[in-house]
Design a protein around this motif. Structure first.
Motif, PDB file in Angstrom:
ATOM      1  N   GLY A 247       5.810 -42.728  17.384  1.00 55.66           N
ATOM      2  CA  GLY A 247       5.258 -41.511  17.959  1.00 55.66           C
ATOM      3  C   GLY A 247       6.118 -40.312  17.652  1.00 55.66           C
ATOM      4  O   GLY A 247       7.151 -40.410  16.975  1.00 55.66           O
ATOM      5  N   PRO A 248       5.727 -39.163  18.177  1.00 52.94           N
ATOM      6  CA  PRO A 248       6.469 -37.927  17.910  1.00 52.94           C
ATOM      7  C   PRO A 248       7.904 -38.029  18.413  1.00 52.94           C
ATOM      8  O   PRO A 248       8.175 -38.609  19.457  1.00 52.94           O
ATOM      9  N   LYS A 249       8.831 -37.467  17.642  1.00 55.49           N
ATOM     10  CA  LYS A 249      10.231 -37.472  18.045  1.00 55.49           C
ATOM     11  C   LYS A 249      10.429 -36.510  19.217  1.00 55.49           C
ATOM     12  O   LYS A 249       9.830 -35.437  19.268  1.00 55.49           O
ATOM     13  N   ARG A 250      11.268 -36.924  20.159  1.00 55.35           N
ATOM     14  CA  ARG A 250      11.485 -36.134  21.359  1.00 55.35           C
ATOM     15  C   ARG A 250      12.897 -36.377  21.864  1.00 55.35           C
ATOM     16  O   ARG A 250      13.570 -37.325  21.433  1.00 55.35           O
ATOM     17  N   ALA A 251      13.322 -35.536  22.798  1.00 50.24           N
ATOM     18  CA  ALA A 251      14.656 -35.694  23.382  1.00 50.24           C
ATOM     19  C   ALA A 251      14.630 -36.789  24.446  1.00 50.24           C
ATOM     20  O   ALA A 251      13.706 -36.858  25.262  1.00 50.24           O
ATOM     21  N   VAL A 252      15.659 -37.648  24.434  1.00 54.70           N
ATOM     22  CA  VAL A 252      15.778 -38.713  25.430  1.00 54.70           C
ATOM     23  C   VAL A 252      17.236 -38.828  25.860  1.00 54.70           C
ATOM     24  O   VAL A 252      18.142 -38.390  25.143  1.00 54.70           O
ATOM     25  N   VAL A 253      17.448 -39.424  27.040  1.00 52.14           N
ATOM     26  CA  VAL A 253      18.812 -39.688  27.500  1.00 52.14           C
ATOM     27  C   VAL A 253      19.081 -41.182  27.658  1.00 52.14           C
ATOM     28  O   VAL A 253      20.217 -41.574  27.916  1.00 52.14           O
ATOM     29  N   GLY A 254      18.045 -41.996  27.528  1.00 48.56           N
ATOM     30  CA  GLY A 254      18.250 -43.441  27.586  1.00 48.56           C
ATOM     31  C   GLY A 254      18.252 -44.021  28.979  1.00 48.56           C
ATOM     32  O   GLY A 254      19.079 -44.890  29.294  1.00 48.56           O
ATOM     33  N   ILE A 255      17.333 -43.554  29.839  1.00 49.16           N
ATOM     34  CA  ILE A 255      17.172 -44.164  31.158  1.00 49.16           C
ATOM     35  C   ILE A 255      15.691 -44.429  31.413  1.00 49.16           C
ATOM     36  O   ILE A 255      14.826 -43.821  30.773  1.00 49.16           O
TER      37      ILE A 255
ATOM     38  N   ALA B 213      16.845 -48.216  35.250  1.00 52.40           N
ATOM     39  CA  ALA B 213      17.585 -48.943  34.217  1.00 52.40           C
ATOM     40  C   ALA B 213      18.214 -47.945  33.260  1.00 52.40           C
ATOM     41  O   ALA B 213      17.694 -46.842  33.062  1.00 52.40           O
ATOM     42  N   VAL B 214      19.339 -48.337  32.670  1.00 51.08           N
ATOM     43  CA  VAL B 214      20.033 -47.523  31.674  1.00 51.08           C
ATOM     44  C   VAL B 214      20.030 -48.292  30.357  1.00 51.08           C
ATOM     45  O   VAL B 214      20.406 -49.471  30.317  1.00 51.08           O
ATOM     46  N   VAL B 215      19.594 -47.634  29.297  1.00 50.40           N
ATOM     47  CA  VAL B 215      19.512 -48.283  27.986  1.00 50.40           C
ATOM     48  C   VAL B 215      20.922 -48.501  27.432  1.00 50.40           C
ATOM     49  O   VAL B 215      21.741 -47.570  27.398  1.00 50.40           O
ATOM     50  N   LYS B 216      21.178 -49.731  27.028  1.00 50.76           N
ATOM     51  CA  LYS B 216      22.495 -50.050  26.451  1.00 50.76           C
ATOM     52  C   LYS B 216      22.697 -49.241  25.171  1.00 50.76           C
ATOM     53  O   LYS B 216      21.854 -49.244  24.271  1.00 50.76           O
ATOM     54  N   GLY B 217      23.812 -48.545  25.099  1.00 53.12           N
ATOM     55  CA  GLY B 217      24.107 -47.735  23.933  1.00 53.12           C
ATOM     56  C   GLY B 217      23.465 -46.368  23.958  1.00 53.12           C
ATOM     57  O   GLY B 217      23.649 -45.570  23.041  1.00 53.12           O
ATOM     58  N   GLY B 218      22.697 -46.065  25.025  1.00 56.21           N
ATOM     59  CA  GLY B 218      22.030 -44.778  25.139  1.00 56.21           C
ATOM     60  C   GLY B 218      22.983 -43.688  25.596  1.00 56.21           C
ATOM     61  O   GLY B 218      24.127 -43.949  26.009  1.00 56.21           O
ATOM     62  N   ALA B 219      22.488 -42.455  25.564  1.00 54.58           N
ATOM     63  CA  ALA B 219      23.338 -41.315  25.910  1.00 54.58           C
ATOM     64  C   ALA B 219      23.818 -41.371  27.352  1.00 54.58           C
ATOM     65  O   ALA B 219      24.900 -40.879  27.682  1.00 54.58           O
ATOM     66  N   ALA B 220      23.038 -41.965  28.241  1.00 54.05           N
ATOM     67  CA  ALA B 220      23.380 -41.989  29.669  1.00 54.05           C
ATOM     68  C   ALA B 220      24.285 -43.147  30.057  1.00 54.05           C
ATOM     69  O   ALA B 220      24.748 -43.207  31.199  1.00 54.05           O
ATOM     70  N   GLU B 221      24.557 -44.066  29.122  1.00 51.23           N
ATOM     71  CA  GLU B 221      25.380 -45.229  29.469  1.00 51.23           C
ATOM     72  C   GLU B 221      26.772 -44.775  29.915  1.00 51.23           C
ATOM     73  O   GLU B 221      27.437 -43.986  29.244  1.00 51.23           O
ATOM     74  N   GLY B 222      27.186 -45.255  31.077  1.00 51.89           N
ATOM     75  CA  GLY B 222      28.485 -44.907  31.620  1.00 51.89           C
ATOM     76  C   GLY B 222      28.489 -43.607  32.399  1.00 51.89           C
ATOM     77  O   GLY B 222      29.478 -43.285  33.072  1.00 51.89           O
ATOM     78  N   VAL B 223      27.380 -42.856  32.336  1.00 53.14           N
ATOM     79  CA  VAL B 223      27.268 -41.579  33.056  1.00 53.14           C
ATOM     80  C   VAL B 223      26.330 -41.721  34.249  1.00 53.14           C
ATOM     81  O   VAL B 223      26.643 -41.293  35.362  1.00 53.14           O
ATOM     82  N   LEU B 224      25.172 -42.318  33.998  1.00 56.03           N
ATOM     83  CA  LEU B 224      24.242 -42.664  35.072  1.00 56.03           C
ATOM     84  C   LEU B 224      24.212 -44.181  35.209  1.00 56.03           C
ATOM     85  O   LEU B 224      24.479 -44.911  34.253  1.00 56.03           O
TER      86      LEU B 224
END
Length: 357
Positions: free
Chosen positions: A220-228, A145-156
């Motif tokens: 929780g702790p902040k971390r890097a995500v791409v939204g998938i 799944a790809v998170v709507k509005g996430g960094a990966a939307e339209g890319v993955l």
């Protein structure tokens, strides 16, 4: 009419109205009752429940019935009369509405969740069954799944196969998050993927896509995500279709796995006996607990079952009220269920692991 009589009559009518409102007003309760049981070796709605093509199958006998619980809808709240009657009926169970439907969950969301769990249980049942039969099953990591509005939307896109992240080959879904979170938010991460549309090609091309990570917005702790959300897709060597409409949730997994095994092996797993059961299953054949166990045993007994394969973690609850004529058999794994069926076929009933309070 004397004033006193009018007053008494009016008071009585008001009291009756208040009682009716109290009795018929919605309560925070829902009702569970025994639902249909379906033989995974048989037909339902005019079609075989388990349909296998591309592999030899064998005739089966007896029953391997999955069991269900019928519940009131997410948008329905019982009134006081219905709640009291439900509490008085032995074969029904009245529970808090939020137990079945968490606050804020709509009927559509509940149906969607049940459908997803049912689909996942079928997939795991197929994997567990084929592993039990030593039939290899390949798998690959995909974008589930790809998170709507996430960094990966339209890319993955959902269904893309993830081959590597930053050049690191991935073979498990959790590795995707591991490699992404090695970055700081705002840094780029490179995915090598096969597009979903190309997955059926003989030699599908791969594509490299670079995504700038963002900061997670959950607790929780902040971390890097791409939204998938990464997942695993299994590639079966032949087609196994499980067709059962109007059923949701994960609790039929073990019985589906047994039904598949019976279809793919000579002879009969049950020896012609009527066996029912319940329990989730994972890809490794571990059997997990379910809800409404006492209602499922009642439904199975009423249908004619003599043996009930019971998840070990449900045994204590189930043993408190065993329907007459039904033997509860304790199982922790698919191997346990297979061993129990072997004893049932041979008539070695004293060897069956039983549920105790």
């Amino acid at each position: 009419m004397p004033r006193r009589t009018v007053t008494l009559l009016a008071s009585s009518l008001v009291l009756i109205a208040l009682l009716l409102v109290a009795l018929l007003a919605p309560t925070p309760y829902a009702e569970m009752s025994p639902g249909p049981t379906v033989n995974t070796l048989g037909t339902y709605g005019g079609a075989k429940v388990i349909q296998i093509t591309g592999r030899q199958t064998y005739p089966t006998t007896g029953h391997l019935n999955m069991t269900t619980v019928r519940v009131t809808g997410a948008d329905y709240h019982m009134n006081l009369v219905e709640s009291v009657l439900g509490w008085l009926r032995h074969d029904d169970k009245v529970v808090e509405h939020d137990t079945l439907y968490p606050k804020g969950q709509t009927a559509e969301q509940a149906d969607q969740q049940n459908a997803e769990e049912f689909s996942q249980s079928q997939d795991s049942a197929k994997v567990a069954a084929l592993e039990e039969l030593k039939i290899p099953v390949q798998s690959r990591v995909i974008v589930a799944a790809v998170v709507k509005g996430g960094a990966a939307e339209g890319v993955l896109h959902a269904g893309d196969v993830v081959k590597s992240v930053d050049g690191h080959t991935v073979s498990a879904a959790d590795q995707v998050a591991t490699f992404v979170t090695k970055h700081q938010p705002g840094q780029p991460v490179t995915f090598t993927v096969v597009r979903a549309a190309d997955t059926k090609k003989k030699n599908p091309p791969t594509h490299q896509v670079t995504i700038t990570t963002r900061t997670s917005d959950d607790t929780g702790p902040k971390r890097a995500v791409v939204g998938i959300q990464a997942g695993v897709e299994h590639l079966f060597p032949f087609t196994i279709d499980i067709r059962l409409a109007d059923v949701g949730g994960p609790s039929a997994g073990m019985m589906f796995a047994l039904g598949i095994i019976d279809e793919l092996t000579p002879g009969s797993l049950t020896g012609g006996q009527f066996v029912a059961g319940t329990g989730t299953i994972d890809d490794n054949g571990n059997v997990g607990p379910i809800g409404g166990i006492s209602l499922k045993t009642i439904g199975a007994r009423d249908k004619g079952a003599k043996f009930f394969l019971t998840p070990a973690d449900n045994c204590e609850e189930a043993a408190k009220d065993v329907p007459g004529g039904l033997t509860l058999v304790k199982v922790k794994t698919l191997d346990d269920a297979m061993a129990a069926l072997k004893d049932i076929r041979a008539g070695h009933l004293s060897a069956l692991p039983s549920c105790t309070k």
